[in-house]
Design a protein around this motif. Sequence first.
Motif, PDB file in Angstrom:
ATOM      1  N   SER A 144      20.265 -18.379 -23.526  1.00 31.27           N
ATOM      2  CA  SER A 144      19.557 -17.320 -22.805  1.00 31.27           C
ATOM      3  C   SER A 144      18.333 -17.861 -22.073  1.00 31.27           C
ATOM      4  O   SER A 144      17.953 -17.336 -21.024  1.00 31.27           O
ATOM      5  CB  SER A 144      19.134 -16.204 -23.767  1.00 31.27           C
ATOM      6  OG  SER A 144      18.259 -16.720 -24.757  1.00 31.27           O
ATOM      7  N   THR A 145      17.710 -18.930 -22.606  1.00 34.41           N
ATOM      8  CA  THR A 145      16.527 -19.532 -21.979  1.00 34.41           C
ATOM      9  C   THR A 145      16.621 -21.049 -22.069  1.00 34.41           C
ATOM     10  O   THR A 145      16.863 -21.603 -23.147  1.00 34.41           O
ATOM     11  CB  THR A 145      15.228 -19.065 -22.671  1.00 34.41           C
ATOM     12  OG1 THR A 145      15.142 -17.648 -22.619  1.00 34.41           O
ATOM     13  CG2 THR A 145      14.009 -19.681 -21.998  1.00 34.41           C
ATOM     14  N   VAL A 202      20.730 -17.194 -16.710  1.00 30.28           N
ATOM     15  CA  VAL A 202      19.942 -17.818 -17.778  1.00 30.28           C
ATOM     16  C   VAL A 202      18.491 -17.916 -17.332  1.00 30.28           C
ATOM     17  O   VAL A 202      18.205 -18.354 -16.212  1.00 30.28           O
ATOM     18  CB  VAL A 202      20.500 -19.218 -18.124  1.00 30.28           C
ATOM     19  CG1 VAL A 202      19.633 -19.888 -19.196  1.00 30.28           C
ATOM     20  CG2 VAL A 202      21.944 -19.118 -18.585  1.00 30.28           C
TER      21      VAL A 202
END
Length: 675
Positions: A3-4, A26
């Motif tokens: 996600s990051t 992302v």
Amino acid sequence: MFSTVLVANRGEIAVRVIRTLRALGVRSVAVFSDADADARHVREADTAVRIGPAAAAESYLSVERLLDAARRTGAEAVHPGYGFLAENADFARACAAAGLAFIGPPASAISLMGDKIRAKETVKAAGVPVVPGSSGSGLSDAELVAASREIGMPVLLKPSAGGGGKGMRLVRDEAVLAEEIAAARREARSSFGDDTLLVERWVDRPRHIEIQVLADAHGTVVHLGERECSLQRRHQKVVEEAPSVLLTPELRAAMGAAAVEAARSCGYVGAGTVEFIVPGGDPSSYYFMEMNTRLQVEHPVTELVTGLDLVEQQLRVAAGAPLGFDQSGVVLTGHAIEARVCAEDPARGFLPSGGTVLALSEPSGGAVRTDSGLVAGVDTGSTYDPMLSKVIAYGPDRDTALRVLRGALADTVILGVQTNAGFLRRLLAHPDVVSGNLDTGLVERDLPSLLPAGVPPEVYAVAALLAAAAPAPAAGAWADPFDAADGWRLGGTPAWTVRHLRLPGQDPVAVRTRPRGAATEVLVGDAGAPAGEPEPVRGRIVARGADAVTVEIDGVTHRFAHAASPEGTWLGRDGDGWHVQAHDPVAAALGGRGHTGAGTLAAPMPGTVTVVKVAVGDLVAAGQSLLVVEAMKMEHVISAPHAGTVTELDVTPGSTVAMDQVLAVVAPEEEEGAA
């Protein structure tokens, strides 16, 4: 998928990775030093974290600060880009210890392949042919000399811990081996923190072919074809293409299979590149050179001919996904060529340059892709690598791709910084490049033909016309009429106004202007009086915008990109850029020291003085090494222009210097019999 992701790099590669992260939904985290606070990768990321001052050792090379930035922003993974810590096994281990996915191979593979000596031994055991050279790690200077004698000159000195041409030295004369070893160690230590060297046999007129590999954690390893990387300067690539005209389908399959075996031999996972040296006269006799355990600068050409996004593949593999295709699923279509645009001056030996980007226009769309880290107004500096951007062209065949790329480079405008864009355009038109008859020595061998014959006279003419058309003082402001350079005199033809203009590193040129109705007459050169001299040209400014000027000279229209700097006028055309500055001959005659003085040594590039070998009063021999200036990971030795005495020394180790700044003065020996 993550996600990051934190991007532990800067410049165009950080921008490139952020682009794919955005496409995948992302969140991206950029990091920046004080030198990059306003950089493009900082602007384009979802989040940005300051990690320290400009010095790379205190910012981009600081594992602790990078991990802290990841922790503070909730990143799950780190993409290292290329350069800096991309091939640092300790960084990969530190990421794993911190619970972060390292978007690259296992630390064990980085460690093994990052040591060129161990890498050669490993792949040789796997049946991959290697270049003959020294064996063993940690060789002393004496052992390197002995190995070189055993191999036979010429030889190539290479840092064991790094790549990108940094610290590599081709040595043809055994008499200078010791000096070259010392210089290679200094540069390797500066670039990689490790001065371990190896020595290899030099293959004359070699071609540099590399194979892109992809491997997942489930046992699948494939190759994505080759890239031709033979066009180089200072052992660093400047133009890359895929596929290579040298390889037959059978040879491509054989080299691809060797690359796959090299990847398997070290337990590789992710995207990597296996590099081969290939004798031009016998392509079947290829040798393994090294493996780059990271994404390569030239990866876009592979992306364009395979249709794969290599950054996306890296992310998916790092997240644990299988590749989803095998070797039969890799198909090469068309041709792609990439040119690296760097802050350097080809006419001055590719010395690094620097400055503020005053005007910027980069081609993109259609068959052209530009990967860039530039924005107008940013100072490129001399702290980091000189590469600014990459211009990539795609076509159904090689001729089309070459033609598109030449046009794209002509449309590339980067004013305020001297670049190699014009040089690249000429290189791509070289007959041997067009025919595909390449080797790694082509650029150095034919460099004079790749440089402009001189500064076009219209460059000086346009600069003079711009100066003559400078705006009048604001309404109500008093101006001395005798300060006006308008050629006015009491009766008769207007007088000539003389301006002395120069480009850095060149002698000043006298340019004369005088008004003639709606136009202006211009005389470029050292002609004294108009009578009996060549006829002046007639010119006028047709249009002038914020970043361009159109001038008509004797009925021919010239359009230049244009930007003003405190030191002068920048003009650009067809990828070339010229910085025209005013020169005051009176000030020079009254004692101003110019860089053209026979005994005056000036900085050839902006950078840092790393070594000072003399002191004021020392007697020196002609050609003796006096100082070393380093910029953008490149060393330049300043030598005595003649035998004499050091009468001035204006710098110490660690001094930061600007281009053309005076470093020292060497007074020549008095001629025998002189009074």
